[in-house]
Enzyme design. Structure first.
Site, PDB file in Angstrom:
ATOM      1  N   ASP A 478       0.857  -1.186   0.000  1.00  0.00           N
ATOM      2  CA  ASP A 478       0.000   0.000   0.000  1.00  0.00           C
ATOM      3  C   ASP A 478       0.894   1.238   0.000  1.00  0.00           C
ATOM      4  O   ASP A 478       2.036   1.188  -0.426  1.00  0.00           O
ATOM      5  CB  ASP A 478      -0.929  -0.037   1.227  1.00  0.00           C
ATOM      6  CG  ASP A 478      -2.249   0.672   0.984  1.00  0.00           C
ATOM      7  OD1 ASP A 478      -2.247   1.927   0.912  1.00  0.00           O
ATOM      8  OD2 ASP A 478      -3.280  -0.003   0.864  1.00  0.00           O
ATOM      9  N   ASP A 501      10.533  -1.041  -0.169  1.00  0.00           N
ATOM     10  CA  ASP A 501      10.109   0.220  -0.770  1.00  0.00           C
ATOM     11  C   ASP A 501      10.817   0.356  -2.124  1.00  0.00           C
ATOM     12  O   ASP A 501      11.881   0.954  -2.217  1.00  0.00           O
ATOM     13  CB  ASP A 501      10.461   1.395   0.139  1.00  0.00           C
ATOM     14  CG  ASP A 501       9.922   2.723  -0.379  1.00  0.00           C
ATOM     15  OD1 ASP A 501       9.437   2.759  -1.522  1.00  0.00           O
ATOM     16  OD2 ASP A 501      10.007   3.725   0.362  1.00  0.00           O
ATOM     17  N   HIS A 515      -3.063   6.063   3.985  1.00  0.00           N
ATOM     18  CA  HIS A 515      -3.978   5.026   3.510  1.00  0.00           C
ATOM     19  C   HIS A 515      -3.555   3.642   3.997  1.00  0.00           C
ATOM     20  O   HIS A 515      -4.368   2.860   4.507  1.00  0.00           O
ATOM     21  CB  HIS A 515      -4.024   5.075   1.979  1.00  0.00           C
ATOM     22  CG  HIS A 515      -5.022   4.166   1.354  1.00  0.00           C
ATOM     23  ND1 HIS A 515      -4.738   2.862   1.015  1.00  0.00           N
ATOM     24  CD2 HIS A 515      -6.307   4.382   0.979  1.00  0.00           C
ATOM     25  CE1 HIS A 515      -5.802   2.304   0.462  1.00  0.00           C
ATOM     26  NE2 HIS A 515      -6.773   3.201   0.423  1.00  0.00           N
ATOM     27  N   ILE A 529      -9.946  -1.804  16.890  1.00  0.00           N
ATOM     28  CA  ILE A 529     -10.126  -1.344  15.505  1.00  0.00           C
ATOM     29  C   ILE A 529      -9.817  -2.438  14.498  1.00  0.00           C
ATOM     30  O   ILE A 529     -10.169  -2.309  13.316  1.00  0.00           O
ATOM     31  CB  ILE A 529      -9.234  -0.126  15.208  1.00  0.00           C
ATOM     32  CG1 ILE A 529      -7.742  -0.492  15.316  1.00  0.00           C
ATOM     33  CG2 ILE A 529      -9.590   1.041  16.111  1.00  0.00           C
ATOM     34  CD1 ILE A 529      -6.818   0.597  14.805  1.00  0.00           C
ATOM     35  N   TYR A 635      -9.785 -11.219 -11.726  1.00  0.00           N
ATOM     36  CA  TYR A 635      -9.203 -12.554 -11.814  1.00  0.00           C
ATOM     37  C   TYR A 635      -9.903 -13.525 -10.864  1.00  0.00           C
ATOM     38  O   TYR A 635     -10.227 -13.170  -9.724  1.00  0.00           O
ATOM     39  CB  TYR A 635      -7.712 -12.501 -11.512  1.00  0.00           C
ATOM     40  CG  TYR A 635      -6.957 -11.645 -12.489  1.00  0.00           C
ATOM     41  CD1 TYR A 635      -6.710 -12.086 -13.783  1.00  0.00           C
ATOM     42  CD2 TYR A 635      -6.532 -10.375 -12.131  1.00  0.00           C
ATOM     43  CE1 TYR A 635      -6.034 -11.284 -14.692  1.00  0.00           C
ATOM     44  CE2 TYR A 635      -5.858  -9.568 -13.035  1.00  0.00           C
ATOM     45  CZ  TYR A 635      -5.611 -10.027 -14.310  1.00  0.00           C
ATOM     46  OH  TYR A 635      -4.954  -9.226 -15.209  1.00  0.00           O
ATOM     47  N   ALA A 638      -8.527 -13.858  -7.321  1.00  0.00           N
ATOM     48  CA  ALA A 638      -8.485 -12.638  -6.514  1.00  0.00           C
ATOM     49  C   ALA A 638      -9.841 -12.486  -5.836  1.00  0.00           C
ATOM     50  O   ALA A 638     -10.867 -12.342  -6.507  1.00  0.00           O
ATOM     51  CB  ALA A 638      -8.176 -11.426  -7.380  1.00  0.00           C
ATOM     52  N   ASP A 670     -16.771 -10.763  -4.981  1.00  0.00           N
ATOM     53  CA  ASP A 670     -17.045 -12.083  -4.417  1.00  0.00           C
ATOM     54  C   ASP A 670     -17.808 -11.990  -3.115  1.00  0.00           C
ATOM     55  O   ASP A 670     -18.577 -12.900  -2.785  1.00  0.00           O
ATOM     56  CB  ASP A 670     -15.719 -12.809  -4.173  1.00  0.00           C
ATOM     57  CG  ASP A 670     -14.972 -13.085  -5.464  1.00  0.00           C
ATOM     58  OD1 ASP A 670     -15.350 -14.040  -6.162  1.00  0.00           O
ATOM     59  OD2 ASP A 670     -14.034 -12.335  -5.784  1.00  0.00           O
ATOM     60  N   SER A 700     -11.409   0.095  -0.055  1.00  0.00           N
ATOM     61  CA  SER A 700     -10.081  -0.092   0.541  1.00  0.00           C
ATOM     62  C   SER A 700     -10.189  -0.470   2.006  1.00  0.00           C
ATOM     63  O   SER A 700      -9.323  -1.174   2.544  1.00  0.00           O
ATOM     64  CB  SER A 700      -9.265   1.202   0.423  1.00  0.00           C
ATOM     65  OG  SER A 700      -8.844   1.435  -0.889  1.00  0.00           O
TER      66      SER A 700
END
Length: 770
Positions: A478, A501, A515, A529, A635, A638, A670, A700
């Protein structure tokens, strides 16, 4: 009366030109947000209509009998509007292909400049009384244009060498075109006017005409930048022109460097704030504002003492040289080097992953070996050719592909090779001095409680039975993750192979956006959480400044399959036995980021064969049918997740199926999970960088709920561990129904939410663990 009409028309031309270009930009961004086909024909039509309207409004000035100056102004404005209408067609080429657009524009501007120069030579040059030769004025023009350019290298950076060459050629050709439109014939109409009229009237006329003329240069969106900057140079141009016989050259000298700023230091595929947020465009208002202020100050100074300065060639030349050197110096101390687009070359042969069996460790090792062996064998001829040409590249094996440091001008000869399946443009973010700070949220002032979205999927029921995700690792490719956050610090897997990275080369987890930290918090965060608070996480940064590309995405996924330490070689040092059990992907790769066709199919198949569960967010382009079509959603392996609110209703933004892969429709998403707390309300509460907490909505946020659920199931049931197919079937069979009340857009419940809302309590019960 004619003068009043000219004033009104001037305002109308500016408004029409800017609105037309802005509409083109906004519509293009809306299409990108919805991952719809390129809107070039539509946006070109809107721009052309705006330009034609401006032309029609200016046309009556051609017949202003009592004012030669107004007839000259009308001619220039009509010509500029016509050029805008015609040249907008150059933006029919889809992004990211700025080079193609600029090459077309450069050719057209060069033709106009050459034809205009030739006709001027044939018909003779018109002069006005009292004009005298002042060769230093051209040098001062270059100086003024260079000063207007100066903010751009300070705040942004160059593309690749081809970008630089094409940008310079386009700027020069555009400058020549502007010199023809506002050259001798234009200024000759002011021959009988006073100096004040020439500077104020002529400067205003040039400023207005440069707006539609600027609407002809640059890719979609970028054209707005010269439209805002160049008009401010009108008075500087007028102040210089009125004291010299080099009219067209003065215009070209001022306009050329000034227009080079946006062309050289801005990428159209980054200039999309509706798509990527302000991460890419936050610095541009500073550059625009600084350029405009410089232009106004230059105009005032030249009007005040322009006669003295323009008559001293040495001073003018020295000023131009100093400014040019200053531009170079500023860039060398800002973001030096070339930062253009790359190519992502996918080879035709991909590894055979059929028949992989054994334990999870054995399967990971077999898959890893097959992928590497295929890549090393089949890439050898292409690598040798790239080496021979001196082109840098980065080989990959998860998808048999290479990241190639070459511009789109090299795409054709690579694509013509028999061993290459496809060549994609791989957009790369240019560095900038000004970037937004990460989302930081607020302190958690209340006592830790279970958030309603966590309760909504039944996670507390699992916790009560001692099922908390212990022993399971979730990979988070991410924007990054803040490993020091109190809700995530203890869950970081650690070691020297839990962070990568590929973009900025950092060696420990960071999150310059927020994010990724939010996503990780939902999956494994403490304090109520996270779904699986005792699971661990590892991360990879694939969303620098909220925008990725095929190579960054694949490189991070490759790290997930076989982690390695910073600085190590993925081929020789990657260790598949250290792969996470689950990979949670809250990103999508639309066409604007370079993805087209089957980019991730091989990668996802590899994870499935190796026993790694692959979760993806369905996207936020709903509620239209077929909007869940951004890679890698479609896909079969996925597991795509749509979003519901706190009342179990599918959110309006959640992308709907079906998806289309290789021309075949696939039922997606799905399953669904919480992505918003209430209908039209705030998002899901989770961690944010800097010890903060905050709410963000989106699929997300839905995807890591499912990743956390799989972590709970696999920690509780060793028979499921490493079996993605059986786990997907279990999650579908035990999903709870959505609330169909108010279902909009694609109203088929399966196309909106798949099997329903993920329910870990029901899944555990179905396995006899409830």
């Amino acid at each position: 009366m004619a003068l009043a009409y000219a004033i009104v028309v001037g305002f109308a031309i500016v408004l029409l030109a800017i609105v037309g270009a802005a509409a083109e930009w906004v519509i293009a961004q809306a299409a990108f947000v919805a991952d719809q086909p390129w809107t070039g024909p539509i946006t070109w039509t809107l721009t052309a209509i705006a330009a034609v309207l401006a032309l029609l409004l200016a046309a009556p000035l051609l017949f202003a009998r009592l004012s030669p100056a107004l007839r000259g102004v009308g001619t220039a404005w009509v010509t500029a509007a016509a050029i805008m209408a015609v040249f907008a067609a150059s933006r029919l080429a889809p992004l990211p292909t700025d080079q193609v657009t600029l090459l077309l524009q450069a050719a057209g501007f060069a033709v106009i400049a050459i034809v205009g120069w030739f006709l001027g030579r044939r018909t003779g040059r018109a002069r006005w009384t009292g004009q005298r030769r002042s060769p230093g004025a051209v040098g001062l023009g270059l100086c003024v244009g260079g000063l207007a350019l100066l903010p751009w290298p300070f705040l942004s950076s160059l593309g690749d060498p081809a970008d630089l060459a094409i940008g310079l050629v386009t700027a020069a050709a555009f400058a020549g075109c502007a010199g023809v439109v506002f050259g001798d014939r234009f200024w000759a109409r002011f021959a009988e006017s006073s100096t004040v009229v020439r500077v104020l009237g002529g400067g205003t006329a040039v400023a207005v005409g440069l707006v539609p003329l600027s609407g002809a240069v640059g890719a979609t969106g970028v054209t707005l930048l010269p439209m805002l900057i160049l008009p401010a140079l009108g008075y500087a141009i007028a102040a210089l022109v009125t004291r010299t016989d080099a009219t067209g050259r003065i215009v070209a000298a001022v306009v050329g460097p000034a227009v080079a700023g946006p062309l050289l230091f801005t990428d159209a595929d980054e200039f999309l704030p509706l798509v990527f947020g302000p991460e890419h465009t936050s610095w541009q208002p500073f550059a625009i504002g600084a350029s405009i202020v410089i232009a106004w100050l230059a105009g005032a100074a030249l009007t005040w003492q322009g006669r003295r300065w323009s008559a001293i060639p040495a001073v003018a030349a020295g000023c131009a040289i100093v400014v040019a050197a200053g531009v170079g110096a500023v860039y060398s101390f800002s973001q030096p080097g070339f930062h253009g687009e790359e190519l992502f070359v996918v080879l035709d042969e991909q590894a055979d992953l059929s028949g992989v069996e054994g334990t999870r460790t054995e399967r990971l090792t077999i898959v890893h070996d097959r992928l590497k062996t295929t890549a090393e064998r089949t890439q050898e001829p292409l690598r040798a050719e790239l080496d021979r040409r001196g082109i840098a590249y980065t080989p990959m094996y998860l998808v048999n592909a290479l990241r190639v440091d070459a511009s789109i001008l090299a795409r054709d000869w690579i694509a013509d090779r028999d061993d290459v399946r496809t060549v994609l443009v791989n957009p790369r973010n240019r560095p900038s001095r000004v970037t937004p700070a990460p989302i930081t949220g607020h302190a958690m002032t209340d006592q830790p409680t279970v958030q309603p979205n966590i309760d909504q999927i039944g996670a507390p029921v699992a916790w009560e039975r001692g099922v908390t995700g212990d022993g399971i690792t979730i990979g988070i490719p991410d924007s990054g993750v803040d490993a020091r956050h109190p809700a995530l610090a203890s869950a970081y897997r650690g070691g020297d192979d839990s962070w990568a990275d590929p973009v900025n080369g950092t060696t420990s987890p960071i999150d310059p956006n927020g994010h990724g930290t939010h996503v990780a918090g939902i999956a494994v965060g403490s304090d109520g959480i996270g779904v699986a608070p005792d699971a661990t996480w590892m991360g990879c940064a694939n969303l620098p400044r909220n925008a990725g590309n095929p190579a960054d995405y694949v490189e991070c996924l490759q790290f997930m399959l076989a982690p390695y330490a910073p600085g190590e070689d993925p081929f020789s040092d990657g260790d598949p036995t250290r792969a996470p059990h689950i990979v949670s992907n809250s990103w999508g790769c639309p066409g604007i980021e370079g993805c087209a066709g089957d980019v991730f199919g091989q990668a996802i198949a590899a994870f499935d064969a190796a026993g790694v569960f692959f979760v993806v967010a369905a996207g936020n382009s709903g509620p239209a049918c077929g909007s869940a079509d951004t890679e890698p959603v479609g896909y079969p392996d996925a597991f795509a997740v749509g979003a519901v609110d706190g009342s179990d209703r599918v959110t309006s933004f959640s992308s709907r199926g079906p998806a289309t892969v290789d021309g075949v429709q696939v039922s997606k998403p799905d399953i669904a999970a919480p992505g918003q707390d209430t209908a039209g309300g705030a998002g899901i509460l989770s961690a944010l960088p800097g010890d903060g907490y905050g709410r963000l909505p989106g699929t997300s946020m839905a995807a890591p709920h499912v990743a956390g659920v799989v972590a709970l199931l696999w920690s509780a049931d060793p028979e499921l561990l490493g079996d993605p197919a059986a786990t997907r079937e279990l999650l579908r069979d035990t999903a709870s129904p959505i609330n169909e009340e108010g279902l909009t857009g694609c109203v088929d419940p399966e196309s909106a939410a798949g099997a329903g809302i993920v329910d870990v309590a029901a899944a555990l019960a179905a396995r006899g663990l409830g």
